[in-house]
Design a protein around this motif. Structure first.
Motif, PDB file in Angstrom:
ATOM      1  N   PRO A 154      17.063  -1.290  35.388  1.00 46.08           N
ATOM      2  CA  PRO A 154      15.713  -1.883  35.453  1.00 46.08           C
ATOM      3  C   PRO A 154      15.397  -2.727  34.216  1.00 46.08           C
ATOM      4  CG  PRO A 154      15.630   0.373  36.179  1.00 46.08           C
ATOM      5  CD  PRO A 154      17.027   0.159  35.651  1.00 46.08           C
ATOM      6  N   ALA A 155      15.881  -2.293  33.039  1.00 40.26           N
ATOM      7  CA  ALA A 155      15.619  -3.071  31.822  1.00 40.26           C
ATOM      8  C   ALA A 155      16.264  -4.450  31.930  1.00 40.26           C
ATOM      9  CB  ALA A 155      16.161  -2.331  30.604  1.00 40.26           C
ATOM     10  N   THR A 156      17.527  -4.459  32.386  1.00 38.76           N
ATOM     11  CA  THR A 156      18.223  -5.745  32.537  1.00 38.76           C
ATOM     12  C   THR A 156      17.571  -6.610  33.602  1.00 38.76           C
ATOM     13  OG1 THR A 156      20.324  -4.834  31.812  1.00 38.76           O
ATOM     14  CG2 THR A 156      20.421  -6.788  33.190  1.00 38.76           C
ATOM     15  N   MET A 157      17.278  -5.998  34.753  1.00 37.98           N
ATOM     16  CA  MET A 157      16.720  -6.784  35.862  1.00 37.98           C
ATOM     17  C   MET A 157      15.368  -7.370  35.483  1.00 37.98           C
ATOM     18  SD  MET A 157      19.083  -6.754  37.948  1.00 37.98           S
ATOM     19  CE  MET A 157      18.547  -7.400  39.504  1.00 37.98           C
ATOM     20  N   GLU A 158      14.577  -6.573  34.763  1.00 37.44           N
ATOM     21  CA  GLU A 158      13.270  -7.055  34.321  1.00 37.44           C
ATOM     22  C   GLU A 158      13.434  -8.277  33.420  1.00 37.44           C
ATOM     23  OE1 GLU A 158       9.591  -4.711  32.724  1.00 37.44           O
ATOM     24  OE2 GLU A 158      11.154  -4.648  31.204  1.00 37.44           O
ATOM     25  N   LEU A 159      14.364  -8.181  32.479  1.00 37.39           N
ATOM     26  CA  LEU A 159      14.597  -9.280  31.541  1.00 37.39           C
ATOM     27  C   LEU A 159      15.100 -10.531  32.272  1.00 37.39           C
ATOM     28  CD1 LEU A 159      14.894 -10.350  28.639  1.00 37.39           C
ATOM     29  CD2 LEU A 159      17.187  -9.356  28.606  1.00 37.39           C
TER      30      LEU A 159
ATOM     31  N   GLY B 289       6.095   4.092  18.685  1.00 35.64           N
ATOM     32  CA  GLY B 289       5.004   5.035  18.905  1.00 35.64           C
ATOM     33  C   GLY B 289       4.440   5.027  20.325  1.00 35.64           C
ATOM     34  N   ILE B 290       4.889   4.114  21.158  1.00 37.39           N
ATOM     35  CA  ILE B 290       4.266   3.973  22.480  1.00 37.39           C
ATOM     36  C   ILE B 290       5.166   4.571  23.551  1.00 37.39           C
ATOM     37  CG2 ILE B 290       3.491   2.291  24.193  1.00 37.39           C
ATOM     38  CD1 ILE B 290       2.482   0.584  21.994  1.00 37.39           C
ATOM     39  N   LEU B 291       4.560   5.379  24.412  1.00 35.59           N
ATOM     40  CA  LEU B 291       5.330   6.019  25.477  1.00 35.59           C
ATOM     41  C   LEU B 291       5.493   5.062  26.656  1.00 35.59           C
ATOM     42  CD1 LEU B 291       3.884   9.636  25.620  1.00 35.59           C
ATOM     43  CD2 LEU B 291       6.124   8.868  24.788  1.00 35.59           C
ATOM     44  N   PRO B 292       6.664   5.083  27.289  1.00 36.82           N
ATOM     45  CA  PRO B 292       6.850   4.238  28.482  1.00 36.82           C
ATOM     46  C   PRO B 292       5.892   4.670  29.588  1.00 36.82           C
ATOM     47  CG  PRO B 292       8.931   5.190  27.752  1.00 36.82           C
ATOM     48  CD  PRO B 292       7.858   5.860  26.969  1.00 36.82           C
ATOM     49  N   PRO B 293       5.485   3.746  30.458  1.00 37.62           N
ATOM     50  CA  PRO B 293       4.605   4.099  31.575  1.00 37.62           C
ATOM     51  C   PRO B 293       5.339   4.957  32.591  1.00 37.62           C
ATOM     52  CG  PRO B 293       5.356   1.837  31.778  1.00 37.62           C
ATOM     53  CD  PRO B 293       5.845   2.325  30.452  1.00 37.62           C
ATOM     54  N   ALA B 294       4.576   5.645  33.449  1.00 33.29           N
ATOM     55  CA  ALA B 294       5.179   6.463  34.497  1.00 33.29           C
ATOM     56  C   ALA B 294       6.106   5.593  35.345  1.00 33.29           C
ATOM     57  CB  ALA B 294       4.084   7.068  35.371  1.00 33.29           C
ATOM     58  N   VAL B 295       7.292   6.150  35.683  1.00 30.95           N
ATOM     59  CA  VAL B 295       8.295   5.340  36.378  1.00 30.95           C
ATOM     60  C   VAL B 295       7.931   5.128  37.844  1.00 30.95           C
ATOM     61  CG1 VAL B 295      10.706   5.162  37.058  1.00 30.95           C
ATOM     62  CG2 VAL B 295      10.096   6.155  34.843  1.00 30.95           C
ATOM     63  N   VAL B 296       7.767   3.886  38.239  1.00 33.09           N
ATOM     64  CA  VAL B 296       7.649   3.541  39.659  1.00 33.09           C
ATOM     65  C   VAL B 296       8.821   2.635  40.025  1.00 33.09           C
ATOM     66  CG1 VAL B 296       6.210   2.542  41.454  1.00 33.09           C
ATOM     67  CG2 VAL B 296       5.138   3.660  39.488  1.00 33.09           C
ATOM     68  N   SER B 297       8.881   1.470  39.361  1.00 35.20           N
ATOM     69  CA  SER B 297       9.963   0.538  39.648  1.00 35.20           C
ATOM     70  C   SER B 297      11.036   0.578  38.566  1.00 35.20           C
ATOM     71  CB  SER B 297       9.398  -0.879  39.724  1.00 35.20           C
ATOM     72  OG  SER B 297       8.899  -1.252  38.447  1.00 35.20           O
ATOM     73  N   GLY B 298      10.694   1.150  37.412  1.00 35.36           N
ATOM     74  CA  GLY B 298      11.632   1.118  36.292  1.00 35.36           C
ATOM     75  C   GLY B 298      11.361  -0.049  35.359  1.00 35.36           C
ATOM     76  N   SER B 299      10.643  -1.081  35.871  1.00 34.56           N
ATOM     77  CA  SER B 299      10.267  -2.200  35.016  1.00 34.56           C
ATOM     78  C   SER B 299       8.987  -1.830  34.275  1.00 34.56           C
ATOM     79  CB  SER B 299      10.045  -3.452  35.879  1.00 34.56           C
ATOM     80  OG  SER B 299       9.146  -4.327  35.238  1.00 34.56           O
ATOM     81  N   TYR B 300       9.055  -1.836  32.937  1.00 37.24           N
ATOM     82  CA  TYR B 300       7.855  -1.487  32.161  1.00 37.24           C
ATOM     83  C   TYR B 300       6.713  -2.459  32.470  1.00 37.24           C
ATOM     84  CZ  TYR B 300      10.630   1.677  29.212  1.00 37.24           C
ATOM     85  OH  TYR B 300      11.410   2.688  28.743  1.00 37.24           O
ATOM     86  N   PHE B 301       7.095  -3.720  32.695  1.00 33.57           N
ATOM     87  CA  PHE B 301       6.102  -4.762  32.972  1.00 33.57           C
ATOM     88  C   PHE B 301       5.279  -4.399  34.206  1.00 33.57           C
ATOM     89  CE2 PHE B 301       4.839  -8.890  34.770  1.00 33.57           C
ATOM     90  CZ  PHE B 301       4.323  -9.528  33.651  1.00 33.57           C
TER      91      PHE B 301
ATOM     92  N   PHE C 277       0.919  -2.369  28.298  1.00 37.64           N
ATOM     93  CA  PHE C 277       1.267  -3.662  28.901  1.00 37.64           C
ATOM     94  C   PHE C 277       1.400  -4.746  27.832  1.00 37.64           C
ATOM     95  CE2 PHE C 277       0.058  -7.734  30.880  1.00 37.64           C
ATOM     96  CZ  PHE C 277       1.061  -7.812  31.829  1.00 37.64           C
ATOM     97  N   ASN C 278       0.413  -4.808  26.948  1.00 34.86           N
ATOM     98  CA  ASN C 278       0.462  -5.817  25.894  1.00 34.86           C
ATOM     99  C   ASN C 278       1.699  -5.655  25.023  1.00 34.86           C
ATOM    100  OD1 ASN C 278      -1.848  -7.052  26.657  1.00 34.86           O
ATOM    101  ND2 ASN C 278      -3.182  -5.856  25.310  1.00 34.86           N
ATOM    102  N   ASN C 279       2.041  -4.397  24.745  1.00 34.01           N
ATOM    103  CA  ASN C 279       3.206  -4.152  23.915  1.00 34.01           C
ATOM    104  C   ASN C 279       4.496  -4.555  24.642  1.00 34.01           C
ATOM    105  OD1 ASN C 279       5.304  -2.069  22.518  1.00 34.01           O
ATOM    106  ND2 ASN C 279       3.650  -2.729  21.150  1.00 34.01           N
ATOM    107  N   VAL C 280       4.529  -4.255  25.941  1.00 36.62           N
ATOM    108  CA  VAL C 280       5.688  -4.647  26.753  1.00 36.62           C
ATOM    109  C   VAL C 280       5.850  -6.161  26.722  1.00 36.62           C
ATOM    110  CG1 VAL C 280       6.568  -4.793  29.118  1.00 36.62           C
ATOM    111  CG2 VAL C 280       5.602  -2.648  28.290  1.00 36.62           C
ATOM    112  N   VAL C 281       4.743  -6.873  26.931  1.00 36.23           N
ATOM    113  CA  VAL C 281       4.801  -8.341  26.948  1.00 36.23           C
ATOM    114  C   VAL C 281       5.256  -8.874  25.595  1.00 36.23           C
ATOM    115  CG1 VAL C 281       3.413 -10.445  27.129  1.00 36.23           C
ATOM    116  CG2 VAL C 281       3.122  -8.608  28.791  1.00 36.23           C
ATOM    117  N   ALA C 282       4.724  -8.258  24.521  1.00 32.01           N
ATOM    118  CA  ALA C 282       5.106  -8.708  23.184  1.00 32.01           C
ATOM    119  C   ALA C 282       6.610  -8.585  22.975  1.00 32.01           C
ATOM    120  CB  ALA C 282       4.357  -7.901  22.134  1.00 32.01           C
ATOM    121  N   HIS C 283       7.186  -7.486  23.474  1.00 34.17           N
ATOM    122  CA  HIS C 283       8.627  -7.310  23.304  1.00 34.17           C
ATOM    123  C   HIS C 283       9.440  -8.202  24.237  1.00 34.17           C
ATOM    124  CE1 HIS C 283       9.056  -3.933  20.437  1.00 34.17           C
ATOM    125  NE2 HIS C 283       7.776  -3.750  20.751  1.00 34.17           N
TER     126      HIS C 283
END
Ligand SMILES: Nc1ncnc2c1ncn2[C@@H]1O[C@H](COP(=O)(O)OP(=O)(O)O)[C@@H](O)[C@H]1O
Ligand SMILES: [Mg+2]
Lengths: 336, 305
Positions: free
Chosen positions: A98-103, A174-186, A198-204
């Motif tokens: 999911p990390a790769t696919m999201e990117l 310091g930020i916990l990943p969101p609950a897994v639905v699709s695996g994409s943090y976005f 969300f903002n932190n995900v976008v920043a990264h």
């Protein structure tokens, strides 16, 4: 109806295709020198300990036997264990793909949003700056390595300017990943409605997406421009012009006709980037699938590598099926 | 006088420049007028410059073609000097074009109903429902059977003859005053060709259209043109009212064409070229002269006296 028959025929070939891919990559990998048992136990291990580990891992059996055993396990959904992470490969990959696919997906979306308008304008305005820009852009994007551009971005936007998030993965520590639905943090942080995450995900995401997007916009611009060039000179567009249709309608018709070519280049880039984004993943410590597979290759850890191959193959087959369905939707001539 | 003229060409020249300037002059110094409600047949062999004339009138010349001299006057306006915006108002609504190879001229991705509808919506500012009605009406007028279901057909689902009818429908949908037909039947079977010609003949009569009818087949032109012009290497060598032309063809090229297209031996003899006539009145070093001579009222021949 023709569609259903077509999908049926395609699915018929999926299993033989997968078998072929798995077989070829299995035997190729086994040809790479390096003994995992030795690597796991270190140079001081006794011969007995090494032999024991080898028989536990099935390495004392013949290649064919090893392959059959591997196939049986894959069919039951078991991709083996990685001795580096000591976890099942399936579990690892479920986190990393999911990390790769999201990117990759976001990068290609960005590349499309940039590439299509630039390609169209470059084709419409032959003697404009944007036409020259597109020519040089294609050259530049084709000659710059993506990881190098990533490093430059990190240096400029993180080290010097301090605008970007640290290139250390997908979230601040310091930020916990969101609950897994699709695996994409976005997507998942949107679903959770958690704006801070969300903002932190976008920043990264920003810098790696910018890196891959800018590089891959090159071929998309080129393809859009050359296809539009050809179509704007085609018989049916000239005829539409002689019917007095407005310029907007003309461009819309030409673009619609160039969609299949654009789709082709996007599908090629997409399937390439599933594994090909690995250097950018490493630069940004993304923790994606390519990075995982690479460390497998370097450490004679065959299960992660094979797991990566199987996953990529399945994803590519799904991708190509979707692309074919899109061709169907665009071009009525394919429907019968 | 000028009010009775629909379209006239004055000394039109079309050039396809090569890399080093001097290119192919595809149309040279062509002039003619078409009266309202009349049909001018323009006949010439392949490569004579017929399509270049048709495309010059719609200002859709293929690269690198360009109009280098002359005027095209439609209803007292010069098409050559119009802006693109003004031109678009005329094309498809007042001046329309019937093209050969209809299947490659239609957009393969859109239904014919949509393509016809786009044209009528652009020019007549109709809403979707009105446009649909107009399309169905014109499809019926060009005798497309089962036109309700053909409305949502794609170009590749049509036969050549059916696609040609769609192109004719496209040229008629906005009730134009002037229609150019460029070799409209060249790609079709003979029987289909005859049906299409009959359809066009009826429509021209019924709507009182002014027409430039371009063809390679002088026999076809004979059937429904009021005037006939013969194009030879980009130049008109003979132009005349139809009766005058067939009774008294003068230029050797006209005679050669007539004899080639005559089916009966008798006519072939009547028209066959007398080598005496390939004389220096018509050709100077293999080229036609610049001057034209009026041999009867409205009957011009390119020759010197
Ligand atoms: N795209 C083009 N580029 C260069 N020359 C052309 C082009 N199109 C036509 N011509 C030239 O113009 C001449 C006339 O062509 P065309 O108008 O198509 O004749 P016709 O329709 O009578 O067959 C041709 O002989 C060719 O030399
Ligand atoms: Mg032609």
């Amino acid at each position: 109806m023709a569609l259903i028959r077509y999908i049926g025929r395609r699915l018929l070939f999926v299993l033989p295709q997968l078998f072929g891919i798995v077989a070829v990559s299995f035997f190729l990998l086994k040809m790479i020198p390096g003994d995992p048992a030795l690597l796991m136990l270190g140079p001081l291990a006794s011969q007995e300990a090494i032999n024991e580990i080898r028989s536990v891992m099935g390495l004392d059996k013949s290649l064919i036997e090893q392959f059959v055993i591997y196939l049986e396990r894959v069919l039951s959904g078991d991709l083996g264990t990685s001795w580096q992470t000591t976890k099942p490969v399936m579990e690892d990959l479920l986190k990393r793909f999911p990390a790769t696919m999201e990117l990759v997906t976001l990068s290609l979306l960005f590349a499309l949003i940039l590439g299509i308008p630039v390609g169209i304008l470059a084709s419409l305005l032959k003697k404009s700056i944007i036409n020259k820009f597109s020519t040089y852009y294609g050259l530049l994007a084709g000659s710059l390595p993506d990881f190098w551009l990533g490093l430059i971005f990190i240096f400029v936007f993180y080290t010097i300017l301090g605008w970007a998030a640290a290139p250390m993965g997908r979230l601040d520590l310091g930020i916990l990943p969101p609950a897994v639905v699709s695996g994409s943090y976005f997507i998942d942080s949107l679903i959770a409605g958690d704006w801070e995450t969300f903002n932190n995900v976008v920043a990264h995401l920003t810098l790696p997406v910018l890196t891959l997007g800018l590089i891959n916009a090159g071929p998309i611009i080129k393809m859009t421009q050359s296809t539009m060039d050809r179509l704007l000179e085609s018989d049916h567009i000239r005829y539409a012009r002689s019917c007095g249709l407005g310029e907007f309608q003309i461009v819309r018709r030409a673009f619609r006709n160039s969609l299949p070519s654009v789709l082709t280049i996007v599908s090629v880039l997409y399937s390439f980037l599933i594994g090909g984004a690995v250097l950018v993943e490493i630069v940004f410590s993304w923790g994606g699938a390519g990075q995982y597979a690479l460390s497998g290759v370097l450490n004679a850890d065959i299960n992660p590598v094979m797991g990566f191959v199987v996953w990529s193959a399945v994803l590519c087959l799904i991708l190509y099926l979707i692309v074919d369905l899109l061709y169907f939707a665009i071009d009525p001539r394919l429907r019968d | 006088m000028t009010d009775s003229i629909s379209l006239s060409l004055n000394n039109l020249t079309v050039d396809y420049p090569g890399y080093k300037g001097s290119g192919t002059i595809a149309v040279k110094d062509v002039s003619f007028s078409i009266e309202k409600g009349k049909v001018l047949g323009l006949v010439g062999e392949s490569g004579a410059g017929k399509t270049s004339i048709a495309r010059a009138i719609t200002r859709q010349l293929v690269e690198p073609g360009e109009i280098t001299a002359g005027e095209i006057i439609f209803e007292n306006k010069n098409i050559v000097s119009m802006s693109q915006k003004e031109l678009r108002k005329y094309l498809g609504s007042q001046i329309s074009l019937i093209v050969p190879n209809p299947k490659s001229e239609l957009d393969p991705l859109l239904t014919i109903g949509r393509q016809l509808g786009d044209v009528v919506k652009t020019h007549l500012k109709l809403n979707n429902k009105e446009a649909r009605e107009a399309v169905l009406k014109v499809l019926e007028a060009v005798q497309i059977p089962d036109h309700n279901s053909r409305y949502s057909a794609y170009p590749h689902e049509l036969s050549g003859g059916m696609a040609q009818r769609v192109i004719i429908a496209m040229s008629l949908i906005c009730n134009p005053k002037f229609v150019i037909s460029d070799d409209a039947t060249s790609g079709l079977d003979v029987t289909v060709q005859r049906e299409i010609m009959k359809l066009m003949q009826n429509i021209i009569k019924e709507k009182d259209l002014s027409v430039l009818f371009i063809t390679r087949d002088i026999g076809l032109a004979a059937h429904f043109c009021d005037h006939l012009g013969l194009l030879f290497r980009g130049q008109i060598v003979e132009i005349a009212p139809i009766n005058s032309f067939f009774k008294n063809p003068i230029h050797p090229y006209s005679l050669a064409l007539l004899s080639a297209f005559s089916h009966s031996v008798k006519w072939r003899k009547v028209y066959s070229t007398d080598p005496q006539k390939w004389s220096k009145e018509f050709f100077i070093n293999g080229n036609v002269p610049d001057s034209m001579i009026e041999v009867e009222k409205g009957h011009l021949v390119r020759m010197i006296r």
